[in-house]
Design a protein around this motif. Sequence first.
Motif, mmCIF file in Angstrom:
data_model
loop_
_atom_site.group_PDB
_atom_site.id
_atom_site.type_symbol
_atom_site.label_atom_id
_atom_site.label_comp_id
_atom_site.label_asym_id
_atom_site.label_seq_id
_atom_site.Cartn_x
_atom_site.Cartn_y
_atom_site.Cartn_z
ATOM 1 N N GLN A 15 0.718 -1.184 -0.016
ATOM 2 C CA GLN A 15 0.175 0.083 -0.105
ATOM 3 C C GLN A 15 1.022 1.264 -0.168
ATOM 4 O O GLN A 15 0.675 2.162 -0.761
ATOM 5 C CB GLN A 15 -0.777 -0.113 1.325
ATOM 6 C CG GLN A 15 -2.095 -1.050 1.264
ATOM 7 C CD GLN A 15 -2.789 -0.771 2.496
ATOM 8 O OE1 GLN A 15 -2.210 -0.950 3.539
ATOM 9 N NE2 GLN A 15 -4.244 -0.889 2.463
ATOM 10 N N ASN A 22 2.628 7.137 -6.749
ATOM 11 C CA ASN A 22 1.260 7.614 -7.638
ATOM 12 C C ASN A 22 1.475 9.215 -7.306
ATOM 13 O O ASN A 22 1.555 9.878 -6.219
ATOM 14 C CB ASN A 22 0.045 7.258 -6.633
ATOM 15 C CG ASN A 22 -1.172 7.561 -7.293
ATOM 16 O OD1 ASN A 22 -1.322 8.983 -7.654
ATOM 17 N ND2 ASN A 22 -2.173 6.860 -7.238
ATOM 18 N N THR A 24 -0.729 11.714 -8.177
ATOM 19 C CA THR A 24 -1.688 12.206 -7.418
ATOM 20 C C THR A 24 -1.968 12.347 -6.117
ATOM 21 O O THR A 24 -1.915 13.352 -5.184
ATOM 22 C CB THR A 24 -3.455 11.754 -7.823
ATOM 23 O OG1 THR A 24 -3.270 11.619 -9.478
ATOM 24 C CG2 THR A 24 -4.645 12.298 -7.398
ATOM 25 N N CYS A 25 -1.218 11.190 -5.410
ATOM 26 C CA CYS A 25 -1.220 11.057 -4.338
ATOM 27 C C CYS A 25 0.128 11.929 -3.551
ATOM 28 O O CYS A 25 -0.261 12.515 -2.549
ATOM 29 C CB CYS A 25 -0.883 9.637 -3.738
ATOM 30 S SG CYS A 25 -1.996 8.536 -3.839
ATOM 31 N N SER A 43 -9.628 19.091 -3.765
ATOM 32 C CA SER A 43 -10.208 18.940 -5.175
ATOM 33 C C SER A 43 -10.277 20.338 -5.766
ATOM 34 O O SER A 43 -9.417 20.320 -6.860
ATOM 35 C CB SER A 43 -11.489 18.164 -5.188
ATOM 36 O OG SER A 43 -11.879 18.224 -6.589
ATOM 37 N N ASN A 51 -13.862 12.810 -7.247
ATOM 38 C CA ASN A 51 -13.883 11.365 -7.022
ATOM 39 C C ASN A 51 -12.409 10.673 -7.376
ATOM 40 O O ASN A 51 -12.118 9.893 -6.554
ATOM 41 C CB ASN A 51 -14.640 10.585 -7.868
ATOM 42 C CG ASN A 51 -14.243 10.636 -9.488
ATOM 43 O OD1 ASN A 51 -13.717 11.701 -9.675
ATOM 44 N ND2 ASN A 51 -14.747 9.938 -10.320
ATOM 45 N N THR A 52 -11.546 11.574 -7.768
ATOM 46 C CA THR A 52 -10.179 11.161 -7.874
ATOM 47 C C THR A 52 -9.505 11.378 -6.616
ATOM 48 O O THR A 52 -8.790 10.579 -6.135
ATOM 49 C CB THR A 52 -9.334 11.790 -8.981
ATOM 50 O OG1 THR A 52 -10.050 11.499 -10.242
ATOM 51 C CG2 THR A 52 -8.105 11.661 -8.981
ATOM 52 N N ASP A 54 -11.070 11.714 -3.685
ATOM 53 C CA ASP A 54 -11.737 10.842 -2.391
ATOM 54 C C ASP A 54 -10.948 9.523 -2.764
ATOM 55 O O ASP A 54 -10.564 8.972 -1.687
ATOM 56 C CB ASP A 54 -13.158 10.760 -2.991
ATOM 57 C CG ASP A 54 -13.694 9.998 -1.978
ATOM 58 O OD1 ASP A 54 -13.736 10.250 -0.529
ATOM 59 O OD2 ASP A 54 -14.586 9.113 -2.086
ATOM 60 N N TYR A 55 -10.843 8.958 -3.828
ATOM 61 C CA TYR A 55 -10.086 7.547 -3.915
ATOM 62 C C TYR A 55 -8.723 7.349 -3.454
ATOM 63 O O TYR A 55 -8.190 6.879 -2.768
ATOM 64 C CB TYR A 55 -10.265 7.265 -5.392
ATOM 65 C CG TYR A 55 -9.334 5.960 -6.003
ATOM 66 C CD1 TYR A 55 -10.149 4.691 -5.435
ATOM 67 C CD2 TYR A 55 -8.260 5.980 -6.408
ATOM 68 C CE1 TYR A 55 -9.251 3.614 -5.877
ATOM 69 C CE2 TYR A 55 -7.403 4.844 -6.816
ATOM 70 C CZ TYR A 55 -7.747 3.564 -6.516
ATOM 71 O OH TYR A 55 -7.372 2.534 -6.956
ATOM 72 N N ASN A 56 -7.896 8.647 -3.756
ATOM 73 C CA ASN A 56 -6.676 8.675 -3.359
ATOM 74 C C ASN A 56 -6.383 8.986 -1.958
ATOM 75 O O ASN A 56 -5.631 8.569 -1.187
ATOM 76 C CB ASN A 56 -5.903 9.594 -4.321
ATOM 77 C CG ASN A 56 -5.558 9.100 -5.710
ATOM 78 O OD1 ASN A 56 -4.707 8.178 -5.852
ATOM 79 N ND2 ASN A 56 -6.060 9.629 -6.603
ATOM 80 N N LYS A 58 -8.450 7.968 0.413
ATOM 81 C CA LYS A 58 -8.923 6.689 1.177
ATOM 82 C C LYS A 58 -7.427 5.908 1.178
ATOM 83 O O LYS A 58 -7.214 5.000 1.903
ATOM 84 C CB LYS A 58 -9.910 5.883 0.455
ATOM 85 C CG LYS A 58 -11.389 6.563 0.596
ATOM 86 C CD LYS A 58 -12.469 6.072 -0.154
ATOM 87 C CE LYS A 58 -13.730 6.738 0.388
ATOM 88 N NZ LYS A 58 -14.711 6.335 -0.497
ATOM 89 N N LYS A 59 -6.672 5.914 -0.115
ATOM 90 C CA LYS A 59 -5.464 5.005 -0.171
ATOM 91 C C LYS A 59 -4.483 5.404 0.637
ATOM 92 O O LYS A 59 -3.643 4.864 1.282
ATOM 93 C CB LYS A 59 -5.022 4.965 -1.754
ATOM 94 C CG LYS A 59 -5.861 4.067 -2.542
ATOM 95 C CD LYS A 59 -5.404 4.231 -4.101
ATOM 96 C CE LYS A 59 -4.031 3.342 -4.244
ATOM 97 N NZ LYS A 59 -3.655 3.455 -5.350
#
Length: 118
Positions: A15, A22, A24-25, A43, A51-52, A54-56, A58-59
């Motif tokens: 992880q 990444n 974006t991260c 954002s 949504n991008t 939010d996804y990143n 969470k990661k």
Amino acid sequence: MKNLLISLGDSRLKQISEVIGNKTCNKILEHLSENNDTVTDISLKLSLPLNTVDYNVKKLVGAGLIEKSSHFWSIKGKKMPVYKISNKKIIISPKKTKNFLPLIFSVGLTGIFALIIK
């Protein structure tokens, strides 16, 4: 400050390596190093789709690199978490480490006896 000790076989290592690689991260981490923000604010400020982000986010939370610092309630009554950088040092090491303490003790004891005999 806490230490996060991860062995080479730990599932969290995958992880962490995924989010560090990444782009974006990395943008989100760089932003959060200066500001604590919600997903919506991140954002808007980074001009990335919600949504991008939010996804990143969470990661990044799953990897332990960021965490929720607080929250506030939106006008619509939705709980909005505020994220910040985790104050942790990540230490990656082999799962099994050799304990050299008995060896060091033996060498030291031998050295002391050698000095006494001399």
